[in-house]
Scaffold this motif. Structure first.
Motif, PDB file in Angstrom:
ATOM      1  N   MET A   1       0.779  -1.336  -0.032  1.00  0.00           N
ATOM      2  CA  MET A   1      -0.044  -0.140   0.030  1.00  0.00           C
ATOM      3  C   MET A   1       0.811   1.285   0.125  1.00  0.00           C
ATOM      4  O   MET A   1       0.479   2.335  -0.635  1.00  0.00           O
ATOM      5  N   LYS A   2       1.938   1.266   0.736  1.00  0.00           N
ATOM      6  CA  LYS A   2       2.776   2.450   0.674  1.00  0.00           C
ATOM      7  C   LYS A   2       3.554   2.809  -0.592  1.00  0.00           C
ATOM      8  O   LYS A   2       3.850   3.810  -0.961  1.00  0.00           O
ATOM      9  N   TYR A   3       3.844   1.405  -1.285  1.00  0.00           N
ATOM     10  CA  TYR A   3       4.239   1.678  -2.671  1.00  0.00           C
ATOM     11  C   TYR A   3       3.358   2.613  -3.631  1.00  0.00           C
ATOM     12  O   TYR A   3       3.705   3.481  -4.272  1.00  0.00           O
ATOM     13  N   LEU A   4       2.008   2.118  -3.431  1.00  0.00           N
ATOM     14  CA  LEU A   4       1.225   2.548  -4.387  1.00  0.00           C
ATOM     15  C   LEU A   4       0.900   4.098  -3.912  1.00  0.00           C
ATOM     16  O   LEU A   4       0.971   4.934  -4.874  1.00  0.00           O
ATOM     17  N   MET A   5       0.946   4.539  -2.758  1.00  0.00           N
ATOM     18  CA  MET A   5       0.924   5.912  -2.190  1.00  0.00           C
ATOM     19  C   MET A   5       2.316   6.586  -2.664  1.00  0.00           C
ATOM     20  O   MET A   5       1.871   7.925  -3.309  1.00  0.00           O
ATOM     21  N   ALA A   6       3.323   5.993  -2.857  1.00  0.00           N
ATOM     22  CA  ALA A   6       4.382   6.734  -3.331  1.00  0.00           C
ATOM     23  C   ALA A   6       4.386   6.937  -4.694  1.00  0.00           C
ATOM     24  O   ALA A   6       5.029   8.160  -5.029  1.00  0.00           O
ATOM     25  N   VAL A   7       3.833   6.324  -5.480  1.00  0.00           N
ATOM     26  CA  VAL A   7       3.722   6.330  -7.177  1.00  0.00           C
ATOM     27  C   VAL A   7       2.703   7.525  -7.125  1.00  0.00           C
ATOM     28  O   VAL A   7       3.012   8.286  -7.940  1.00  0.00           O
ATOM     29  N   ILE A   8       1.629   7.476  -6.379  1.00  0.00           N
ATOM     30  CA  ILE A   8       0.693   8.696  -6.513  1.00  0.00           C
ATOM     31  C   ILE A   8       1.251   9.977  -6.191  1.00  0.00           C
ATOM     32  O   ILE A   8       1.089  10.887  -6.971  1.00  0.00           O
ATOM     33  N   ASP A   9       1.766   9.910  -5.097  1.00  0.00           N
ATOM     34  CA  ASP A   9       2.607  11.252  -4.508  1.00  0.00           C
ATOM     35  C   ASP A   9       3.758  11.702  -5.767  1.00  0.00           C
ATOM     36  O   ASP A   9       3.742  13.090  -5.996  1.00  0.00           O
ATOM     37  N   ALA A  10       4.289  10.982  -6.477  1.00  0.00           N
ATOM     38  CA  ALA A  10       5.202  11.095  -7.427  1.00  0.00           C
ATOM     39  C   ALA A  10       4.409  11.570  -8.500  1.00  0.00           C
ATOM     40  O   ALA A  10       4.935  12.955  -9.181  1.00  0.00           O
ATOM     41  N   LEU A  11       3.414  11.018  -8.864  1.00  0.00           N
ATOM     42  CA  LEU A  11       2.591  11.683 -10.103  1.00  0.00           C
ATOM     43  C   LEU A  11       2.172  12.941  -9.881  1.00  0.00           C
ATOM     44  O   LEU A  11       2.052  13.990 -10.655  1.00  0.00           O
ATOM     45  N   VAL A  12       1.578  13.022  -8.528  1.00  0.00           N
ATOM     46  CA  VAL A  12       1.005  14.466  -8.440  1.00  0.00           C
ATOM     47  C   VAL A  12       2.211  15.419  -8.302  1.00  0.00           C
ATOM     48  O   VAL A  12       1.866  16.592  -8.735  1.00  0.00           O
ATOM     49  N   GLY A  13       3.176  15.113  -7.650  1.00  0.00           N
ATOM     50  CA  GLY A  13       4.525  16.001  -7.613  1.00  0.00           C
ATOM     51  C   GLY A  13       4.937  16.467  -9.094  1.00  0.00           C
ATOM     52  O   GLY A  13       5.014  17.629  -9.284  1.00  0.00           O
ATOM     53  N   PHE A  14       4.708  15.562  -9.895  1.00  0.00           N
ATOM     54  CA  PHE A  14       4.996  15.906 -11.419  1.00  0.00           C
ATOM     55  C   PHE A  14       4.147  16.664 -12.090  1.00  0.00           C
ATOM     56  O   PHE A  14       4.287  17.611 -12.705  1.00  0.00           O
ATOM     57  N   VAL A  15       2.878  16.654 -12.007  1.00  0.00           N
ATOM     58  CA  VAL A  15       1.644  17.338 -12.455  1.00  0.00           C
ATOM     59  C   VAL A  15       1.874  18.773 -11.859  1.00  0.00           C
ATOM     60  O   VAL A  15       1.707  19.728 -12.501  1.00  0.00           O
ATOM     61  N   GLN A  16       2.151  18.808 -10.572  1.00  0.00           N
ATOM     62  CA  GLN A  16       2.507  20.254  -9.868  1.00  0.00           C
ATOM     63  C   GLN A  16       3.428  20.940 -10.430  1.00  0.00           C
ATOM     64  O   GLN A  16       3.672  22.217 -10.520  1.00  0.00           O
ATOM     65  N   ARG A  17       4.677  20.399 -10.748  1.00  0.00           N
ATOM     66  CA  ARG A  17       6.040  20.865 -11.242  1.00  0.00           C
ATOM     67  C   ARG A  17       5.950  21.206 -12.948  1.00  0.00           C
ATOM     68  O   ARG A  17       6.598  22.071 -13.288  1.00  0.00           O
ATOM     69  N   ASN A  18       5.150  20.274 -13.285  1.00  0.00           N
ATOM     70  CA  ASN A  18       5.069  20.721 -14.973  1.00  0.00           C
ATOM     71  C   ASN A  18       3.515  20.582 -15.394  1.00  0.00           C
ATOM     72  O   ASN A  18       3.062  19.652 -16.271  1.00  0.00           O
ATOM     73  N   PRO A  19       2.791  21.809 -15.074  1.00  0.00           N
ATOM     74  CA  PRO A  19       1.429  21.745 -15.561  1.00  0.00           C
ATOM     75  C   PRO A  19       1.064  21.948 -17.025  1.00  0.00           C
ATOM     76  O   PRO A  19       0.319  21.243 -17.678  1.00  0.00           O
ATOM     77  N   LEU A  20       2.035  22.597 -17.624  1.00  0.00           N
ATOM     78  CA  LEU A  20       1.842  22.816 -19.125  1.00  0.00           C
ATOM     79  C   LEU A  20       2.336  21.577 -19.906  1.00  0.00           C
ATOM     80  O   LEU A  20       1.277  21.169 -20.920  1.00  0.00           O
ATOM     81  N   THR A  21       3.220  20.846 -19.584  1.00  0.00           N
ATOM     82  CA  THR A  21       3.521  19.529 -20.106  1.00  0.00           C
ATOM     83  C   THR A  21       2.262  18.587 -19.843  1.00  0.00           C
ATOM     84  O   THR A  21       2.215  17.830 -20.903  1.00  0.00           O
ATOM     85  N   VAL A  22       1.921  18.528 -18.450  1.00  0.00           N
ATOM     86  CA  VAL A  22       0.536  17.588 -18.598  1.00  0.00           C
ATOM     87  C   VAL A  22      -0.491  17.836 -19.413  1.00  0.00           C
ATOM     88  O   VAL A  22      -1.093  16.934 -19.974  1.00  0.00           O
ATOM     89  N   LEU A  23      -0.880  19.306 -19.458  1.00  0.00           N
ATOM     90  CA  LEU A  23      -1.804  19.682 -20.375  1.00  0.00           C
ATOM     91  C   LEU A  23      -1.959  19.396 -21.866  1.00  0.00           C
ATOM     92  O   LEU A  23      -2.562  18.930 -22.558  1.00  0.00           O
ATOM     93  N   VAL A  24      -0.646  19.494 -22.286  1.00  0.00           N
ATOM     94  CA  VAL A  24      -0.197  19.472 -23.840  1.00  0.00           C
ATOM     95  C   VAL A  24      -0.197  17.619 -24.076  1.00  0.00           C
ATOM     96  O   VAL A  24      -0.656  17.518 -24.961  1.00  0.00           O
ATOM     97  N   ILE A  25       0.102  16.761 -23.013  1.00  0.00           N
ATOM     98  CA  ILE A  25       0.054  15.389 -23.273  1.00  0.00           C
ATOM     99  C   ILE A  25      -1.570  15.194 -22.990  1.00  0.00           C
ATOM    100  O   ILE A  25      -2.017  14.273 -23.911  1.00  0.00           O
ATOM    101  N   LEU A  26      -2.300  15.751 -22.375  1.00  0.00           N
ATOM    102  CA  LEU A  26      -3.689  15.220 -22.313  1.00  0.00           C
ATOM    103  C   LEU A  26      -4.559  15.630 -23.492  1.00  0.00           C
ATOM    104  O   LEU A  26      -5.170  15.007 -23.985  1.00  0.00           O
ATOM    105  N   ILE A  27      -4.216  16.775 -24.134  1.00  0.00           N
ATOM    106  CA  ILE A  27      -4.741  17.092 -25.366  1.00  0.00           C
ATOM    107  C   ILE A  27      -4.225  16.410 -26.487  1.00  0.00           C
ATOM    108  O   ILE A  27      -5.053  16.147 -27.212  1.00  0.00           O
ATOM    109  N   LEU A  28      -3.042  15.859 -26.832  1.00  0.00           N
ATOM    110  CA  LEU A  28      -2.787  14.890 -27.610  1.00  0.00           C
ATOM    111  C   LEU A  28      -3.191  13.704 -27.329  1.00  0.00           C
ATOM    112  O   LEU A  28      -3.872  13.068 -28.251  1.00  0.00           O
ATOM    113  N   ALA A  29      -3.472  13.216 -26.076  1.00  0.00           N
ATOM    114  CA  ALA A  29      -4.257  12.035 -25.980  1.00  0.00           C
ATOM    115  C   ALA A  29      -5.515  11.905 -26.464  1.00  0.00           C
ATOM    116  O   ALA A  29      -6.279  11.002 -26.839  1.00  0.00           O
TER     117      ALA A  29
END
Length: 135
Positions: A1-29
Motif C-alpha cells: 500500500m505504501k508503494y502505491l501511495m509513493a507512486v501517486i505522490d510522485a505523479l501528483v508532484g510531477f503534475v504540480q511541477r509541470n502543468p503545461l507539459t501535462v496539459l499538452v499530453i492530455l490534449i494529444l491523448a
C-alpha cells in the motif's frame, strides 16, 4: 500500500511541477492519439537504444580488459594470473629471482645503450663555468 501511495505522490508532484507539459499530453491523448502513440514509441525506442548502447559499451570494455590481461600474461608469463586467478604481489611466479644482498649506500651504474654520446659543435653557444655554493 505504501508503494502505491509513493507512486501517486510522485505523479501528483510531477503534475504540480509541470502543468503545461501535462496539459499538452492530455490534449494529444484526446485529440490525436496516434500522434501521442508515435511520440511515446519514439521515447521508448530512444531509451531502449540508450540502454543497448550502454550494455554494448560495458561488454566492449570488459572484452578489452580481458584481451589486455591475456596479452600481459603472454608477455610476462603465467605468474601474472596466478594459480588462484589473481595477481601475485611477490613477482611473476617461476621467473622470480632471490633478492641479492647489497650494501647500504652502494650505487651501481649500468650502461643502457651502445649509442655514442651526442656532442654539440663548439660553434653553438658559450660555455659558462659555474660553481655551486651553499647559502
Amino acid at each position: 500500500m505504501k508503494y502505491l501511495m509513493a507512486v501517486i505522490d510522485a505523479l501528483v508532484g510531477f503534475v504540480q511541477r509541470n502543468p503545461l507539459t501535462v496539459l499538452v499530453i492530455l490534449i494529444l491523448a484526446l485529440g490525436a492519439p496516434a500522434l501521442l502513440k508515435g511520440i511515446a514509441l519514439f521515447i521508448l525506442y530512444f531509451i531502449m537504444g540508450f540502454v543497448l548502447l550502454l550494455v554494448a559499451g560495458v561488454l566492449l570494455f570488459r572484452w578489452r580488459i580481458y584481451r589486455m590481461r591475456k596479452e600481459m600474461e603472454e608477455r610476462f608469463g603465467e605468474g601474472f594470473g596466478g594459480a588462484a586467478g589473481g595477481f601475485d604481489p611477490r613477482g611473476f611466479g617461476a621467473r622470480q629471482r632471490p633478492p641479492k644482498q647489497e650494501r647500504e649506500g652502494e650505487v651501481k651504474v649500468y650502461r643502457t645503450s651502445d649509442a655514442p654520446e651526442k656532442r654539440v659543435s663548439e660553434k653553438v653557444g658559450d660555455y659558462v663555468d659555474f660553481e655551486e655554493t651553499r647559502e
